[in-house]
Design an enzyme around this catalytic site. Structure first.
Site, mmCIF file in Angstrom:
data_model
loop_
_atom_site.group_PDB
_atom_site.id
_atom_site.type_symbol
_atom_site.label_atom_id
_atom_site.label_comp_id
_atom_site.label_asym_id
_atom_site.label_seq_id
_atom_site.Cartn_x
_atom_site.Cartn_y
_atom_site.Cartn_z
ATOM 1 N N HIS A 192 -24.804 -2.388 4.695
ATOM 2 C CA HIS A 192 -24.892 -1.533 5.887
ATOM 3 C C HIS A 192 -24.046 -0.275 5.766
ATOM 4 C CE1 HIS A 192 -27.076 -4.440 8.515
ATOM 5 N NE2 HIS A 192 -26.677 -5.242 7.563
ATOM 6 N N ASP A 220 -20.633 7.487 6.967
ATOM 7 C CA ASP A 220 -21.206 6.423 7.805
ATOM 8 C C ASP A 220 -22.487 5.910 7.154
ATOM 9 O OD1 ASP A 220 -21.540 4.745 9.990
ATOM 10 O OD2 ASP A 220 -21.031 6.316 11.418
HETATM 11 P P1 ADP Z 1 -20.437 0.852 13.389
HETATM 12 O O1 ADP Z 1 -21.395 -0.245 13.018
HETATM 13 O O2 ADP Z 1 -19.692 1.443 12.218
HETATM 14 O O3 ADP Z 1 -19.490 0.494 14.504
HETATM 15 P P2 ADP Z 1 -22.791 2.221 14.508
HETATM 16 O O4 ADP Z 1 -22.877 3.538 15.221
HETATM 17 O O5 ADP Z 1 -23.803 2.055 13.439
HETATM 18 O O6 ADP Z 1 -21.299 2.078 13.964
HETATM 19 O O7 ADP Z 1 -22.986 1.042 15.564
HETATM 20 C C1 ADP Z 1 -22.120 0.906 16.632
HETATM 21 C C2 ADP Z 1 -22.775 0.092 17.751
HETATM 22 O O8 ADP Z 1 -21.745 -0.283 18.678
HETATM 23 C C3 ADP Z 1 -23.790 0.903 18.541
HETATM 24 O O9 ADP Z 1 -24.838 0.057 18.928
HETATM 25 C C4 ADP Z 1 -22.996 1.399 19.741
HETATM 26 O O10 ADP Z 1 -23.770 1.596 20.896
HETATM 27 C C5 ADP Z 1 -21.996 0.269 19.960
HETATM 28 N N1 ADP Z 1 -20.735 0.831 20.501
HETATM 29 C C6 ADP Z 1 -19.936 1.732 19.930
HETATM 30 N N2 ADP Z 1 -18.893 2.029 20.744
HETATM 31 C C7 ADP Z 1 -19.029 1.295 21.851
HETATM 32 C C8 ADP Z 1 -18.300 1.158 23.086
HETATM 33 N N3 ADP Z 1 -17.214 1.862 23.332
HETATM 34 N N4 ADP Z 1 -18.752 0.299 24.005
HETATM 35 C C9 ADP Z 1 -19.874 -0.401 23.770
HETATM 36 N N5 ADP Z 1 -20.607 -0.320 22.648
HETATM 37 C C10 ADP Z 1 -20.201 0.517 21.704
#
Ligand code: ADP
Length: 470
Positions: free
Chosen positions: A165, A368
């Protein structure tokens, strides 16, 4: 069981899907894109989902069944020391920074690698005990890079896939990893290695080419000591329909802003790869150059802390708080706080509604794998009056989302210019860009991703130990 009996049994029962990931969801119907997609695939095909159990004093062999309705779930055991060394150590203080191009943050300890190898071996033994010859095994992410090699060493001949991922590191970054020379051997034990982007595939190609045992065959296929495997890109998507529905139906949380006040939004886990300090400084550069008589935008950054036990994550938290304080100190007024920094986790419905309310999303990581927030923001918009996505070149999503306003997060001037452009973009341009982004987000969604990956894995010819496949 002898091979002939095992083969006969496999013919009677269609193969199951065995998924191995760091965590398994505790809910019967899990929320969230990836876990939901795997849940659906397991519901369709049937099978078993394996993840880490709660750390205990001593690790045990085998798997512990977890009660579940439609398909089986099980955990493997981890000791507390292994949690420190395998999970916080090698996985999150070595592989994570290295694969995000931050070799400067590595904490390399031999004992951490030993724990990583031991956990991968224990999981391999546990899977070898229960796998039937026709089962397809799908390994998720960087916590299990050696797992397939360990399974092959135990004699498993199943179809085995990996999906990584996170980004694939450059060959020069891999030089910083003591185990770097083994990476080709680990990857080659799979039948299919799935990466997020073409850029990742190119990086993997660079590493595989340097290995004297690896030979490129074209079309993403490689030969390693006479055995063929494939390395291809499968950009992960989101459940776009579901997210769009949530965004349209959920009430916008109270923000204490007038309805037409411009809102810029960032939503990330607090992680150094997300470029939050650069983002704050880029917004600071915008505030510096904006006309004092224009509208006053608010930048809301939601960034809950993660992996607090790893020291690099404590440093970023302090750095970010200092940056927000100094920018607000310079520009805030009695009735205006330019940066609002919220460390809370926000429920998905509220998040979706916030995305829809935002005029601009700042998705500006320094590295990312994909970045799902970029896709969620697009899915959440009202197509008649959509917001603008500002996206970093370094997000995996950039390959599919060129209709966003692309920025270089290291260049504050470029960042400031993009914010100004986004806030003044005409409705027609916003609609055009959004329509193009939306098409991809809805077409290559999470169901497309699982289907495409698993179709490819299921088409792999049966295992040949010492002779190349046709
Ligand atoms: P990573 O897997 O590196 O954290 P991604 O952007 O691919 O980054 O996925 C992050 C997921 O977590 C997304 O679905 C996003 O909506 C969720 N997310 C990120 N920050 C928050 C937050 N503060 N509250 C709720 N959900 C969150």
């Amino acid at each position: 069981m002898r091979q002939a009996e095992a083969d006969a049994e496999a013919q009677e029962k269609p193969g199951r899907l065995i998924v191995i990931s760091n965590r398994i969801p505790t809910d019967e119907v899990p929320a969230g894109g990836l876990v939901y997609a795997i849940h659906e695939a397991l519901n369709d095909i049937g099978g078993l989902w394996i993840g880490a159990g709660t750390p205990s004093d001593e690790a045990q062999e085998g798997l512990t069944e977890v009660k579940s309705e439609a398909y089986d779930k099980a955990t493997f055991s981890l000791s507390r020391t292994e949690y420190d060394r395998y999970y916080l150590g090698y996985s999150n203080s070595v592989l994570w920074p290295l694969f995000h191009h931050r070799a400067d943050l590595l904490s390399v300890y031999e004992r951490d690698f030993e724990a990583y190898r031991e956990v991968n071996r224990r999981v391999a033994r546990a899977v070898a005990e229960i796998a039937r010859p026709d089962d397809m095994i799908w390994i998720q992410d960087y916590h299990f890079l050696m797992l397939a090699r360990e399974m092959r060493d135990l004699g498993l001949k199943n179809r085995i896939g990996l999906f990584l991922h996170i980004p694939f590191p450059n060959a020069s970054d891999i030089l910083a990893l003591p185990q770097g020379p083994q990476i080709a051997n680990w990857l080659a034990a799979h039948d299919l290695v799935g990466l997020q982007t073409q850029r990742d595939v190119a990086a993997a190609r660079e590493t595989l080419r340097r290995d004297p045992d690896c030979e490129a065959m074209g079309n993403g296929n490689w030969l390693f000591r006479g055995r063929e495997f494939a390395v291809l890109s499968f950009p992960i998507g989101i459940d776009a329909e579901e997210f769009a529905r949530k965004a349209a139906e959920s009430p916008v949380p109270e923000l204490q802003l007038s309805p037409d006040a411009p809102l810029l939004l960032g939503v990330d886990r607090l992680d150094y790869s997300k470029g939050l300090v650069h983002r704050f400084r880029g917004f600071g550069a915008y505030l510096e150059q904006r006309s004092q008589h224009g509208t006053r935008p608010t930048f809301l950054q939601i960034a809950p802390v993660s992996r607090e036990d790893v020291s690099a994550y404590q440093d970023i938290r302090e750095e970010l708080e200092r940056a927000a304080g100094s920018i607000n100190g310079a520009y805030a007024d009695l009735d205006w706080t330019p940066i609002r920094y919220v460390r809370r986790h926000v429920a998905r419905e509220r998040l979706a509604a916030l995305f829809r309310r935002a005029n601009v999303a700042l998705v500006t990581p320094l590295a990312d794998g994909m970045n799902l927030v970029a896709k969620e923001f697009v899915a959440a918009q009202n197509p008649d009056d959509p917001g603008v996505l500002i996206l970093s070149h370094f997000a995996g999503a950039a390959e599919q989302m060129q209709a966003a306003l692309m920025v270089n997060p290291f260049d504050h001037g470029n960042f400031a210019h993009a914010i100004d452009r986004a806030l003044h973009m005409s409705l027609a341009e916003r609609q055009d860009r959004h329509a193009s982004l939306r098409e991809n987000v809805f077409k290559q969604d999470i169901a497309w991703w699982t289907r495409t990956y698993l179709n490819r894995l299921s088409r792999v010819p049966a295992y040949q130990e010492d002779r190349p496949r046709d």
